[in-house]
Write an enzyme that holds these catalytic residues in place. Structure first.
Site, mmCIF file in Angstrom:
data_model
loop_
_atom_site.group_PDB
_atom_site.id
_atom_site.type_symbol
_atom_site.label_atom_id
_atom_site.label_comp_id
_atom_site.label_asym_id
_atom_site.label_seq_id
_atom_site.Cartn_x
_atom_site.Cartn_y
_atom_site.Cartn_z
ATOM 1 N N GLU A 6 -2.938 -4.709 -3.070
ATOM 2 C CA GLU A 6 -3.435 -5.638 -4.078
ATOM 3 C C GLU A 6 -3.350 -5.029 -5.477
ATOM 4 O OE1 GLU A 6 -5.943 -6.291 -0.287
ATOM 5 O OE2 GLU A 6 -4.964 -4.628 -1.313
ATOM 6 N N GLU A 61 0.365 5.272 0.647
ATOM 7 C CA GLU A 61 -0.529 6.337 1.086
ATOM 8 C C GLU A 61 -0.061 7.698 0.590
ATOM 9 O OE1 GLU A 61 -2.000 4.127 5.166
ATOM 10 O OE2 GLU A 61 -0.815 5.947 5.348
ATOM 11 N N ASN A 62 -0.957 8.663 0.712
ATOM 12 C CA ASN A 62 -0.670 10.015 0.283
ATOM 13 C C ASN A 62 -1.439 10.959 1.189
ATOM 14 O OD1 ASN A 62 -1.151 12.535 -1.423
ATOM 15 N ND2 ASN A 62 0.320 11.395 -2.661
ATOM 16 N N CYS A 113 -3.942 0.676 -2.736
ATOM 17 C CA CYS A 113 -3.827 -0.546 -1.941
ATOM 18 C C CYS A 113 -2.763 -1.489 -2.497
ATOM 19 C CB CYS A 113 -5.166 -1.268 -1.913
ATOM 20 S SG CYS A 113 -6.523 -0.293 -1.242
ATOM 21 N N TYR A 122 -5.685 12.276 0.782
ATOM 22 C CA TYR A 122 -6.594 11.126 0.704
ATOM 23 C C TYR A 122 -7.642 11.379 -0.354
ATOM 24 C CZ TYR A 122 -4.900 9.094 5.104
ATOM 25 O OH TYR A 122 -4.139 8.528 6.076
ATOM 26 N N ASN A 145 0.840 -1.185 0.000
ATOM 27 C CA ASN A 145 0.000 0.000 0.000
ATOM 28 C C ASN A 145 0.880 1.242 0.000
ATOM 29 O OD1 ASN A 145 0.601 -0.730 2.801
ATOM 30 N ND2 ASN A 145 -0.968 0.706 3.482
#
Length: 165
Positions: free
Chosen positions: A77, A66-67, A75, A70, A64
């Site tokens: 996957e 993140e940033n 993710c 949002y 994953n």
């Protein structure tokens, strides 16, 4: 109009530990767990790793990302699947997938793919024309083995639902 009650069941196996997995599944399971070390999760502190086992024995990983803006992150996957397709467009078929998750300062726990990931995962299964078994950690600390990604998305949207062009 008659109302007909229906029920949708999801079939899976629940395994006590990684020792119940085949050698190839164990390698995929461990690769997903190892991938969590490379997740970028400074906001949620929730590190997720995904691993794809290809028919030629190659394992491709995703994490994953993140940033601060949002929901601009992605993710594990999807980074695994998109990264594989981008870097190896003619890759060997995916024969297994595993997902693992842990907090920044804790042990591994449950990791269930979000709806967007489930839809993307299903699309890859449809694209390759063969099922992709999936391993997920449960809330009880066991391993859930699904024989197909489609099992997680029983009422899905597929290319068959699009109008013919």
């Amino acid at each position: 109009m008659a109302r007909i009650p229906r029920q949708q069941l999801i079939a899976y196996e629940e395994l006590d530990s990684a020792t119940d997995l085949s050698a190839a599944e164990q390698a995929t399971w461990q690769a997903a767990r190892d991938a969590t070390a490379h997740a970028y999760a400074p906001y949620s502190g929730f590190h997720v790793g995904a691993a794809l086992l290809l028919a030629d024995g190659t394992i491709f990983r995703g994490t994953n990302q993140e940033n601060a803006a949002y929901p601009s992150g992605l993710c594990a996957e999807r980074t695994a699947l998109f990264g594989l397709a981008a870097n190896q467009p003619h890759h060997a078929p995916i024969v297994a997938m595993a997902v693992a998750a842990r907090p920044s300062d804790g042990d591994f726990g449950p990791a269930f793919p979000c709806g967007a990931c489930r839809q993307v995962m299903l699309e890859y299964e449809v694209r390759q024309g063969q099922v992709i078994p999936l391993l997920l950690p449960s809330r009880a600390g066991t391993i859930l083995r699904f024989s197909s990604l489609a099992a997680l998305m029983p009422f899905n949207f597929s290319p068959d639902d699009l109008p013919a062009s």
